[in-house]
Design an enzyme around this catalytic site. Sequence first.
Site, PDB file in Angstrom:
ATOM      1  CB  ALA A 131      19.746  32.218 -21.913  1.00 27.01           C
ATOM      2  CG  LEU A 132      25.356  34.780 -23.444  1.00 25.34           C
ATOM      3  CD1 LEU A 132      26.320  35.790 -24.075  1.00 25.34           C
ATOM      4  CD2 LEU A 132      25.838  33.360 -23.685  1.00 25.34           C
ATOM      5  CG  ASP A 163      26.831  21.147 -20.401  1.00 23.54           C
ATOM      6  OD1 ASP A 163      25.697  20.686 -20.420  1.00 23.54           O
ATOM      7  OD2 ASP A 163      27.060  22.360 -20.178  1.00 23.54           O
ATOM      8  CB  SER A 176      21.785  25.990 -15.730  1.00 19.73           C
ATOM      9  OG  SER A 176      20.952  25.562 -16.789  1.00 19.73           O
ATOM     10  CD  GLN A 192      22.694  21.275 -28.394  1.00 19.26           C
ATOM     11  OE1 GLN A 192      23.444  21.682 -29.266  1.00 19.26           O
ATOM     12  NE2 GLN A 192      22.980  21.393 -27.097  1.00 19.26           N
ATOM     13  NE  ARG A 238      17.257  22.779 -20.431  1.00 12.86           N
ATOM     14  CZ  ARG A 238      18.289  22.431 -21.181  1.00 12.86           C
ATOM     15  NH1 ARG A 238      19.514  22.531 -20.697  1.00 12.86           N
ATOM     16  NH2 ARG A 238      18.129  21.994 -22.412  1.00 12.86           N
ATOM     17  N   GLY A 273      28.649  31.734 -16.104  1.00 11.11           N
ATOM     18  CA  GLY A 273      29.293  30.491 -16.553  1.00 11.11           C
ATOM     19  C   GLY A 273      29.832  30.681 -17.969  1.00 11.11           C
ATOM     20  CG  HIS A 274      27.057  31.082 -21.208  1.00 12.05           C
ATOM     21  ND1 HIS A 274      25.849  31.348 -20.614  1.00 12.05           N
ATOM     22  CD2 HIS A 274      26.894  29.907 -21.870  1.00 12.05           C
ATOM     23  CE1 HIS A 274      24.988  30.401 -20.916  1.00 12.05           C
ATOM     24  NE2 HIS A 274      25.598  29.500 -21.672  1.00 12.05           N
ATOM     25  CD  GLN A 327      28.269  20.259 -24.732  1.00  9.81           C
ATOM     26  OE1 GLN A 327      27.180  20.160 -25.266  1.00  9.81           O
ATOM     27  NE2 GLN A 327      28.661  21.377 -24.144  1.00  9.81           N
TER      28      GLN A 327
HETATM   29  P1  AMP Z   1      25.007  26.236 -23.270  1.00  9.46           P
HETATM   30  O1  AMP Z   1      24.678  27.628 -23.665  1.00  9.46           O
HETATM   31  O2  AMP Z   1      24.189  25.696 -22.150  1.00  9.46           O
HETATM   32  O3  AMP Z   1      25.093  25.304 -24.458  1.00  9.46           O
HETATM   33  O4  AMP Z   1      26.482  26.303 -22.683  1.00  9.46           O
HETATM   34  C1  AMP Z   1      27.540  26.836 -23.452  1.00  9.46           C
HETATM   35  C2  AMP Z   1      28.827  26.508 -22.752  1.00  9.46           C
HETATM   36  O5  AMP Z   1      28.832  27.110 -21.458  1.00  9.46           O
HETATM   37  C3  AMP Z   1      29.026  24.999 -22.538  1.00  9.46           C
HETATM   38  O6  AMP Z   1      30.375  24.671 -22.779  1.00  9.46           O
HETATM   39  C4  AMP Z   1      28.655  24.828 -21.086  1.00  9.46           C
HETATM   40  O7  AMP Z   1      29.293  23.723 -20.479  1.00  9.46           O
HETATM   41  C5  AMP Z   1      29.168  26.133 -20.499  1.00  9.46           C
HETATM   42  N1  AMP Z   1      28.506  26.405 -19.210  1.00  9.46           N
HETATM   43  C6  AMP Z   1      27.176  26.443 -18.969  1.00  9.46           C
HETATM   44  N2  AMP Z   1      26.944  26.658 -17.654  1.00  9.46           N
HETATM   45  C7  AMP Z   1      28.158  26.735 -17.053  1.00  9.46           C
HETATM   46  C8  AMP Z   1      28.597  26.937 -15.710  1.00  9.46           C
HETATM   47  N3  AMP Z   1      27.727  27.084 -14.708  1.00  9.46           N
HETATM   48  N4  AMP Z   1      29.921  26.963 -15.460  1.00  9.46           N
HETATM   49  C9  AMP Z   1      30.816  26.790 -16.482  1.00  9.46           C
HETATM   50  N5  AMP Z   1      30.467  26.602 -17.763  1.00  9.46           N
HETATM   51  C10 AMP Z   1      29.158  26.575 -18.057  1.00  9.46           C
END
Ligand code: AMP
Length: 283
Positions: free
Chosen positions: A30-31, A150, A185, A59, A187, A34-35, A153
């Site tokens: 769900a890129l 995160d 996010s 998780q 979400r 941020g990703h 994390q």
């Molecule tokens: P996830 O897919 O939520 O597990 O996130 C994968 C990676 O993307 C993790 O290292 C997150 O911290 C990072 N990430 C998610 N949202 C953001 C954001 N808004 N800004 C920077 N990194 C992000």
Amino acid sequence: MQIANTKKELQKQIAEVALSPVGLVPTMGALHEGHLSLIRKSIETTPLTVVSVYVNPTQFNDKEDFNKYPRTIENDLSLLKNILRDNDIVFTPTDKEMYPEKDTREFHFGNLDNVMEAVHRPGHFNGVGQIVSKLFENVKPDMAFFGLKDFQQVAVVKNLVKQMGADITIVPCPIIRESDGLALSSRNRLLDPEIRKAAPAIYKTLCTAASMFPDTKVSDIKKFVDENISMTKLLKTIYFEIVDDEDLIPLSDSSPILNKSYYGCIAVLAGKIRLIDNVIMNQ
Ligand code: AMP
């Protein structure tokens, strides 16, 4: 870009490309921007980037959260195709591939197990330890890129690298936000429009809290955050803590403020959706 669905394919492709350093960007798909910012950073820094797209079941401490987690693999692949180079690899394994049998390993992260996300999502970081260690073992990256969104994390993964005795540099990357301040996010797409409208209050509140620090008592900052967040009636604070960026020990009124960076970390219930965010308190 190349696609690997199995660990065998992944290892074969990495060996064939034979470039280093290797950068790894773990994601659950769900890129969004941020990703993509993490992936761009990895591309800038390394000649071979591996992006994993995998919704890791171990998780999730809440089954409903896991079931409704957005899965948009076709869209993810077309975004990745636009930014990855020919040699870069997308790893999209199945559950069976990642967990051919139940993973019974238990990870312990010291004080990190006793605060914030670890307390409110029991088992979450154990699952993070399980999947990230498997990714590290299979990709053998030199660098791995994680978002500061995160915050806890990042500390957990740094601790994991030490425990594994691995030579992997963890690169923390800044939080990418919408123009109204809401941290991006996966979400966010699950938020009702009315709640989405209220959600920028999270970042606004954190910024005001940072401006109160360290002159205002920690308990008063916490009270302010709690009251300000619940003012909209659509948001509810799960926790707000001010922690240092090494041990993540929450400050209380009697804590000395040391020469360290402190972060205000929050988890909020936005309708039924759980959102997290943080800001540095002492710029
Ligand atoms: P996830 O897919 O939520 O597990 O996130 C994968 C990676 O993307 C993790 O290292 C997150 O911290 C990072 N990430 C998610 N949202 C953001 C954001 N808004 N800004 C920077 N990194 C992000």
